[in-house]
Write a protein that holds these residues in place. Sequence first.
Motif, PDB file in Angstrom:
ATOM      1  N   SER A 239      12.327   1.129  -3.687  1.00  0.00           N
ATOM      2  CA  SER A 239      13.525   0.461  -4.200  1.00  0.00           C
ATOM      3  C   SER A 239      13.206  -1.002  -4.482  1.00  0.00           C
ATOM      4  CB  SER A 239      14.665   0.544  -3.195  1.00  0.00           C
ATOM      5  OG  SER A 239      14.388  -0.264  -2.054  1.00  0.00           O
ATOM      6  N   GLU A 240      14.042  -1.628  -5.269  1.00  0.00           N
ATOM      7  CA  GLU A 240      13.815  -3.041  -5.594  1.00  0.00           C
ATOM      8  C   GLU A 240      13.842  -3.913  -4.346  1.00  0.00           C
ATOM      9  OE1 GLU A 240      15.618  -6.495  -8.579  1.00  0.00           O
ATOM     10  OE2 GLU A 240      16.228  -4.399  -8.807  1.00  0.00           O
ATOM     11  N   ALA A 241      14.766  -3.601  -3.432  1.00  0.00           N
ATOM     12  CA  ALA A 241      14.889  -4.402  -2.218  1.00  0.00           C
ATOM     13  C   ALA A 241      13.754  -4.134  -1.232  1.00  0.00           C
ATOM     14  CB  ALA A 241      16.235  -4.120  -1.547  1.00  0.00           C
ATOM     15  N   GLY A 242      13.258  -2.887  -1.198  1.00  0.00           N
ATOM     16  CA  GLY A 242      12.252  -2.526  -0.211  1.00  0.00           C
ATOM     17  C   GLY A 242      10.823  -2.665  -0.671  1.00  0.00           C
ATOM     18  N   VAL A 331      -9.062   1.913   1.269  1.00  0.00           N
ATOM     19  CA  VAL A 331      -9.839   1.320   2.361  1.00  0.00           C
ATOM     20  C   VAL A 331     -10.159   2.393   3.392  1.00  0.00           C
ATOM     21  CG1 VAL A 331      -9.924  -0.491   4.114  1.00  0.00           C
ATOM     22  CG2 VAL A 331      -8.628  -0.864   1.996  1.00  0.00           C
ATOM     23  N   SER A 332     -11.426   2.619   3.656  1.00  0.00           N
ATOM     24  CA  SER A 332     -11.830   3.675   4.587  1.00  0.00           C
ATOM     25  C   SER A 332     -12.300   3.147   5.933  1.00  0.00           C
ATOM     26  CB  SER A 332     -12.940   4.534   3.967  1.00  0.00           C
ATOM     27  OG  SER A 332     -14.063   3.734   3.629  1.00  0.00           O
ATOM     28  N   ARG A 333     -12.731   1.906   6.008  1.00  0.00           N
ATOM     29  CA  ARG A 333     -13.270   1.384   7.256  1.00  0.00           C
ATOM     30  C   ARG A 333     -12.147   1.011   8.224  1.00  0.00           C
ATOM     31  NH1 ARG A 333     -15.566  -4.374   4.873  1.00  0.00           N
ATOM     32  NH2 ARG A 333     -13.529  -5.294   4.390  1.00  0.00           N
ATOM     33  N   GLY A 334     -12.452   1.074   9.511  1.00  0.00           N
ATOM     34  CA  GLY A 334     -11.479   0.701  10.526  1.00  0.00           C
ATOM     35  C   GLY A 334     -10.184   1.481  10.386  1.00  0.00           C
ATOM     36  N   ASN A 335      -9.072   0.765  10.445  1.00  0.00           N
ATOM     37  CA  ASN A 335      -7.749   1.383  10.269  1.00  0.00           C
ATOM     38  C   ASN A 335      -7.291   1.351   8.815  1.00  0.00           C
ATOM     39  OD1 ASN A 335      -7.249   2.113  12.981  1.00  0.00           O
ATOM     40  ND2 ASN A 335      -6.673   0.007  13.482  1.00  0.00           N
ATOM     41  N   GLY A 336      -8.228   1.183   7.901  1.00  0.00           N
ATOM     42  CA  GLY A 336      -7.883   1.056   6.487  1.00  0.00           C
ATOM     43  C   GLY A 336      -7.097   2.216   5.921  1.00  0.00           C
ATOM     44  N   LYS A 337      -7.342   3.415   6.444  1.00  0.00           N
ATOM     45  CA  LYS A 337      -6.650   4.593   5.907  1.00  0.00           C
ATOM     46  C   LYS A 337      -5.149   4.550   6.177  1.00  0.00           C
ATOM     47  CE  LYS A 337      -7.258   7.686   9.884  1.00  0.00           C
ATOM     48  NZ  LYS A 337      -7.737   9.017  10.322  1.00  0.00           N
ATOM     49  N   ARG A 338      -4.714   3.636   7.039  1.00  0.00           N
ATOM     50  CA  ARG A 338      -3.284   3.496   7.336  1.00  0.00           C
ATOM     51  C   ARG A 338      -2.568   2.611   6.309  1.00  0.00           C
ATOM     52  NH1 ARG A 338      -2.329   7.590  10.776  1.00  0.00           N
ATOM     53  NH2 ARG A 338      -3.693   7.515  12.611  1.00  0.00           N
ATOM     54  N   TYR A 339      -3.312   2.002   5.417  1.00  0.00           N
ATOM     55  CA  TYR A 339      -2.726   1.073   4.456  1.00  0.00           C
ATOM     56  C   TYR A 339      -2.743   1.679   3.052  1.00  0.00           C
ATOM     57  CZ  TYR A 339      -2.938  -2.322   8.211  1.00  0.00           C
ATOM     58  OH  TYR A 339      -2.743  -2.969   9.409  1.00  0.00           O
ATOM     59  N   MET A 340      -1.603   1.609   2.391  1.00  0.00           N
ATOM     60  CA  MET A 340      -1.489   2.245   1.077  1.00  0.00           C
ATOM     61  C   MET A 340      -0.980   1.265   0.033  1.00  0.00           C
ATOM     62  SD  MET A 340       1.822   4.662   1.817  1.00  0.00           S
ATOM     63  CE  MET A 340       3.340   3.987   2.521  1.00  0.00           C
ATOM     64  N   ARG A 341      -1.374   1.530  -1.207  1.00  0.00           N
ATOM     65  CA  ARG A 341      -0.953   0.695  -2.329  1.00  0.00           C
ATOM     66  C   ARG A 341       0.304   1.297  -2.954  1.00  0.00           C
ATOM     67  NH1 ARG A 341      -5.477  -1.292  -6.444  1.00  0.00           N
ATOM     68  NH2 ARG A 341      -3.520  -2.014  -7.377  1.00  0.00           N
ATOM     69  N   VAL A 342       1.416   0.643  -2.701  1.00  0.00           N
ATOM     70  CA  VAL A 342       2.696   1.132  -3.218  1.00  0.00           C
ATOM     71  C   VAL A 342       2.748   1.013  -4.734  1.00  0.00           C
ATOM     72  CG1 VAL A 342       5.207   0.843  -3.092  1.00  0.00           C
ATOM     73  CG2 VAL A 342       3.823   0.523  -1.043  1.00  0.00           C
ATOM     74  N   ASP A 343       2.102   0.017  -5.286  1.00  0.00           N
ATOM     75  CA  ASP A 343       2.103  -0.142  -6.741  1.00  0.00           C
ATOM     76  C   ASP A 343       1.404   1.031  -7.420  1.00  0.00           C
ATOM     77  OD1 ASP A 343      -0.310  -1.042  -5.583  1.00  0.00           O
ATOM     78  OD2 ASP A 343      -0.753  -2.370  -7.266  1.00  0.00           O
ATOM     79  N   VAL A 344       0.326   1.536  -6.815  1.00  0.00           N
ATOM     80  CA  VAL A 344      -0.376   2.691  -7.379  1.00  0.00           C
ATOM     81  C   VAL A 344       0.495   3.940  -7.259  1.00  0.00           C
ATOM     82  CG1 VAL A 344      -2.409   4.186  -7.160  1.00  0.00           C
ATOM     83  CG2 VAL A 344      -2.646   1.703  -6.921  1.00  0.00           C
ATOM     84  N   ILE A 345       1.174   4.101  -6.137  1.00  0.00           N
ATOM     85  CA  ILE A 345       2.084   5.240  -5.953  1.00  0.00           C
ATOM     86  C   ILE A 345       3.151   5.243  -7.043  1.00  0.00           C
ATOM     87  CG2 ILE A 345       3.929   6.162  -4.475  1.00  0.00           C
ATOM     88  CD1 ILE A 345       2.226   5.250  -2.059  1.00  0.00           C
ATOM     89  N   GLU A 346       3.752   4.107  -7.290  1.00  0.00           N
ATOM     90  CA  GLU A 346       4.821   4.027  -8.303  1.00  0.00           C
ATOM     91  C   GLU A 346       4.298   4.385  -9.691  1.00  0.00           C
ATOM     92  OE1 GLU A 346       8.261   1.022  -7.362  1.00  0.00           O
ATOM     93  OE2 GLU A 346       6.344  -0.047  -7.319  1.00  0.00           O
TER      94      GLU A 346
END
Length: 404
Positions: A239-242, A331-346
């Motif tokens: 959403s625009e706000a989120g 991002v695969s190293r460390g905890n990188g897999k927990r982070y996602m690119r919302v712009d790519v998803i959209e």
Amino acid sequence: MRVKSIVFALCAVMAVAMWAEADACTSAVISGRATKSGRPLLWKHRDTGTEWNHIEYLKGEKYAFSALVNSRDKERKEAWAGANEKGFAIMNTASYNMKPDSLKYLPEREGEVMKEALGKCASVAEFEEFLKNMKLPRALETNFGVIDAEGGAAYFEVWDYGYTKYDANDEANAPNGYIIRSNYSFSGAQDEGMGYIRYQNAEYLIHRAYAAGELSAEWIFAGASRSFFNAMLDSDLLSEAGRPESGWAIDQDYIPRNSSSASVVVEGVKKGDNPDATTIWSVLGYPPCSYAVAAWVKAEKEIAPIIAASEDGHSPMNLMAVDLKRKVFPVSRGNGKRYMRVDVIERAIDLLRPYEVQSMQGAAKVRDQIAKKGFDKNLVREYNQSVCEAAPNREQIVQQVMNR
């Protein structure tokens, strides 16, 4: 001795964490009285340790069926969601709060049981008899969702020595005609298990769709399996706000997750209609990076090649979705897999949505023709061909998502 105890405890914690992520799904059983079309729906948003699955036609002891299978399960021992020629359909979510003793020393059997049930059961009632006659202990801790061609729709929360049935046609169990499950059982230990926030997300979203008269396979894919609403935070990343200014977000407690490998909706028939019109809609791979294609059991092995296994054992749709998902989680190293690119998803959702609309509109026409006039394999062939001809080029779609 103390060191050994600490190591054992750490291994146990790691095993539980891996187990929870490996088999953690969000699902719903929706009776025909709650849907836009009057047809029941069976939804499984699959989270698992494998990225690879496809739709395949198989033959059971009594009935043939089409189901979501693990592509690397070469012997096809398991089925994870599907329907058979009688219009009976089944899926499951793992449960983590019924504590069956058998799982201390026996492997879980959900996939094997669902494959066996698809080959033997013609109805929800027959599935219940199937459960009653199962050898004990069952080596199960799961919520089975089922529908049939007579309008039956229910969950069975099953463990080693018992089960509890929740009927979606019973107003006491389902006031609005639908039941939702994630990774705990209502008949299990309170406050144990997994998926409480995902359950809340699904409950909020599905209730709004039900109130608006929008519950359908199309809505489930667009409105639930690609939703980044979080009930705990009362926010929506899309959403625009989120929307995060950085374009990045933490992958935590959304319905689609890094471990999501498919979303399947089996759309049943109205009572008295030809069960051949039962439609298996599947979004293979990470759902925000994929789109829905239909299949019918009566078509046998004539499944759209885009969702079936190709010569390398993987479906083209799944391969495309995995390529795109790796751009979402780069991002695969460390905890990188927990982070996602919302712009790519959209961007992925925006680019792939037109393909889904075209696919689902074409399949709806085939489904309606089958319901009225009986099965016509030529219609299915035409649909399969049109879906494949319209499919985006895998490399080009990845470039478009990244360069848009």
